[in-house]
Design an enzyme around this catalytic site. Structure first.
Site, PDB file in Angstrom:
ATOM      1  N   GLY A  16       0.787  -1.237   0.000  1.00 33.07           N
ATOM      2  CA  GLY A  16       0.000   0.000   0.000  1.00 33.07           C
ATOM      3  C   GLY A  16       0.813   1.277   0.000  1.00 33.07           C
ATOM      4  O   GLY A  16       0.318   2.328   0.418  1.00 33.07           O
ATOM      5  N   SER A  17       2.044   1.228  -0.522  1.00 34.75           N
ATOM      6  CA  SER A  17       2.810   2.484  -0.537  1.00 34.75           C
ATOM      7  C   SER A  17       2.194   3.492  -1.521  1.00 34.75           C
ATOM      8  O   SER A  17       2.245   4.691  -1.292  1.00 34.75           O
ATOM      9  CB  SER A  17       4.283   2.225  -0.850  1.00 34.75           C
ATOM     10  OG  SER A  17       4.452   1.800  -2.173  1.00 34.75           O
ATOM     11  N   ASN A  18       1.591   3.005  -2.588  1.00 38.46           N
ATOM     12  CA  ASN A  18       0.890   3.930  -3.493  1.00 38.46           C
ATOM     13  C   ASN A  18      -0.382   4.472  -2.847  1.00 38.46           C
ATOM     14  O   ASN A  18      -0.735   5.639  -3.037  1.00 38.46           O
ATOM     15  CB  ASN A  18       0.575   3.251  -4.823  1.00 38.46           C
ATOM     16  CG  ASN A  18       1.761   3.293  -5.757  1.00 38.46           C
ATOM     17  OD1 ASN A  18       2.147   4.358  -6.227  1.00 38.46           O
ATOM     18  ND2 ASN A  18       2.363   2.133  -6.001  1.00 38.46           N
ATOM     19  N   LEU A  96      -7.580  -9.243 -11.821  1.00 33.77           N
ATOM     20  CA  LEU A  96      -8.106  -8.604 -13.026  1.00 33.77           C
ATOM     21  C   LEU A  96      -9.597  -8.354 -12.855  1.00 33.77           C
ATOM     22  O   LEU A  96     -10.318  -9.231 -12.368  1.00 33.77           O
ATOM     23  CB  LEU A  96      -7.890  -9.508 -14.237  1.00 33.77           C
ATOM     24  CG  LEU A  96      -6.477  -9.535 -14.816  1.00 33.77           C
ATOM     25  CD1 LEU A  96      -6.433 -10.505 -15.984  1.00 33.77           C
ATOM     26  CD2 LEU A  96      -6.056  -8.133 -15.247  1.00 33.77           C
ATOM     27  N   HIS A 113       1.212   0.983 -12.881  1.00 31.70           N
ATOM     28  CA  HIS A 113       1.960  -0.238 -13.225  1.00 31.70           C
ATOM     29  C   HIS A 113       3.450   0.100 -13.289  1.00 31.70           C
ATOM     30  O   HIS A 113       3.821   1.138 -13.835  1.00 31.70           O
ATOM     31  CB  HIS A 113       1.475  -0.775 -14.578  1.00 31.70           C
ATOM     32  CG  HIS A 113       2.146  -2.050 -14.966  1.00 31.70           C
ATOM     33  ND1 HIS A 113       1.815  -3.265 -14.391  1.00 31.70           N
ATOM     34  CD2 HIS A 113       3.173  -2.298 -15.824  1.00 31.70           C
ATOM     35  CE1 HIS A 113       2.593  -4.214 -14.904  1.00 31.70           C
ATOM     36  NE2 HIS A 113       3.430  -3.644 -15.764  1.00 31.70           N
ATOM     37  N   GLY A 147      -8.369  -5.386 -20.666  1.00 30.55           N
ATOM     38  CA  GLY A 147      -7.110  -6.093 -20.918  1.00 30.55           C
ATOM     39  C   GLY A 147      -6.187  -6.023 -19.712  1.00 30.55           C
ATOM     40  O   GLY A 147      -6.497  -5.386 -18.701  1.00 30.55           O
ATOM     41  N   ASP A 149      -3.301  -4.354 -18.277  1.00 31.11           N
ATOM     42  CA  ASP A 149      -2.439  -3.161 -18.359  1.00 31.11           C
ATOM     43  C   ASP A 149      -2.434  -2.540 -19.760  1.00 31.11           C
ATOM     44  O   ASP A 149      -1.389  -2.090 -20.245  1.00 31.11           O
ATOM     45  CB  ASP A 149      -1.002  -3.513 -17.921  1.00 31.11           C
ATOM     46  CG  ASP A 149      -0.963  -4.115 -16.519  1.00 31.11           C
ATOM     47  OD1 ASP A 149      -1.697  -3.629 -15.644  1.00 31.11           O
ATOM     48  OD2 ASP A 149      -0.203  -5.084 -16.302  1.00 31.11           O
TER      49      ASP A 149
HETATM   50  C1  GAR Z   1       3.481  -1.216  -7.307  1.00 36.55           C
HETATM   51  O1  GAR Z   1       4.789  -1.268  -7.844  1.00 36.55           O
HETATM   52  C2  GAR Z   1       2.457  -1.188  -8.412  1.00 36.55           C
HETATM   53  O2  GAR Z   1       2.866  -0.442  -9.529  1.00 36.55           O
HETATM   54  C3  GAR Z   1       2.377  -2.656  -8.745  1.00 36.55           C
HETATM   55  O3  GAR Z   1       2.362  -3.298  -7.499  1.00 36.55           O
HETATM   56  C4  GAR Z   1       3.128  -2.521  -6.583  1.00 36.55           C
HETATM   57  C5  GAR Z   1       2.274  -2.257  -5.362  1.00 36.55           C
HETATM   58  O4  GAR Z   1       3.027  -1.634  -4.367  1.00 36.55           O
HETATM   59  N1  GAR Z   1       1.190  -2.947  -9.516  1.00 36.55           N
HETATM   60  C6  GAR Z   1       1.161  -3.842 -10.491  1.00 36.55           C
HETATM   61  O5  GAR Z   1       2.126  -4.543 -10.795  1.00 36.55           O
HETATM   62  C7  GAR Z   1      -0.161  -3.944 -11.214  1.00 36.55           C
HETATM   63  N2  GAR Z   1      -0.029  -4.624 -12.461  1.00 36.55           N
HETATM   64  P1  GAR Z   1       2.289  -0.897  -3.177  1.00 36.55           P
HETATM   65  O6  GAR Z   1       1.313  -1.901  -2.573  1.00 36.55           O
HETATM   66  O7  GAR Z   1       3.417  -0.558  -2.210  1.00 36.55           O
HETATM   67  O8  GAR Z   1       1.605   0.316  -3.714  1.00 36.55           O
END
Ligand code: GAR
Length: 221
Positions: A16-18, A96, A113, A147, A149
């Site tokens: 969950g850093s995003n 998905l 992504h 699709g 991504d």
């Molecule tokens: C992130 O790098 C995000 O871009 C990726 O998962 C990670 C989640 O990190 N998402 C994908 O690969 C989706 N296809 P987070 O939980 O620390 O945000």
């Protein structure tokens, strides 16, 4: 910000850093959105802790507890609707979504992504980049279609791949850019500054220049 804030639902599966980057952005007074609800398909996801710490409602919808994808998605929809969610952000959500689900939030589902799409979609994007030997990679925020991504790209950020990189070091360099790009893209999307023809987008707020380029190895003197 004096105007009404757009209500975001954030779907997560992991650290969950995003999500944190979005929560931090939403804490700023001039940000046009707020996180109304966080839904995780993984009961132990650390993202849930982050949401709770920010005082945001959380819902666990475990895909393993549902007999079918349709039931799983119906439960997510229920949670999002109950929270009055208007836009959905996928933030490390590793399932998905069907065209039917996406149709309920038509044009209002975003994903981040960790590659410069259309390169390296799907799982392990950083590993794919290392294996292919690219010298520049990065991250992409895009509208979600059915699709993997593949939806229209809103924004991208590039980072170099360094000679001694492994998945962890490269992943961390990309992640730092993800945290900058996602709030920016959300701001542009929810304020109507991005239009899409279904394949390409146009961002009205960005000035263009022919002088810009990114190079790897470093620019010659
Ligand atoms: C992130 O790098 C995000 O871009 C990726 O998962 C990670 C989640 O990190 N998402 C994908 O690969 C989706 N296809 P987070 O939980 O620390 O945000």
């Amino acid at each position: 910000m004096s105007g009404r804030r757009v209500r975001l639902g954030v779907l997560v599966s992991g650290s969950g850093s995003n999500l944190q980057a979005l929560l931090d952005a939403c804490a700023r007074e001039d940000f046009p959105a707020e996180v109304a609800c966080v839904v995780s398909n993984v009961p132990t996801a650390y993202a849930l802790e982050r949401a709770r710490a920010a005082g945001v409602a959380t819902v666990v919808v475990d895909h393993k507890a549902h007999a079918s994808k349709a039931e799983f998605e119906a439960a997510i929809l229920d949670a999002l609707r109950s929270a009055g969610v208007e836009w959905v952000c996928l933030a490390g959500f590793m399932r998905l979504l069907s065209a039917d689900f996406l149709g309920r939030f038509a044009g209002r589902v975003l994903n981040i992504h960790p590659s410069l799409l259309p390169s390296f979609p799907g799982l392990h994007a950083q590993r794919q980049a290392l294996e292919r030997g690219v010298k520049v990679t990065g991250c992409t925020v895009h509208f979600v279609d059915a699709g993997t991504d593949t939806g229209p790209i809103i924004g991208q950020a590039a980072v170099p791949v360094l000679p001694d990189d492994d998945e962890k070091s490269l992943g961390a360099r990309i992640l730092a850019e993800e945290h900058r790009l996602y709030p920016l893209a959300v701001r542009l999307a929810v304020t109507g500054q991005v239009s899409s023809d279904g394949t390409r987008t146009r961002v009205s707020a960005v000035p263009t220049t022919s002088e810009l380029s990114l190079r790897s190895p470093g620019a010659e003197k």
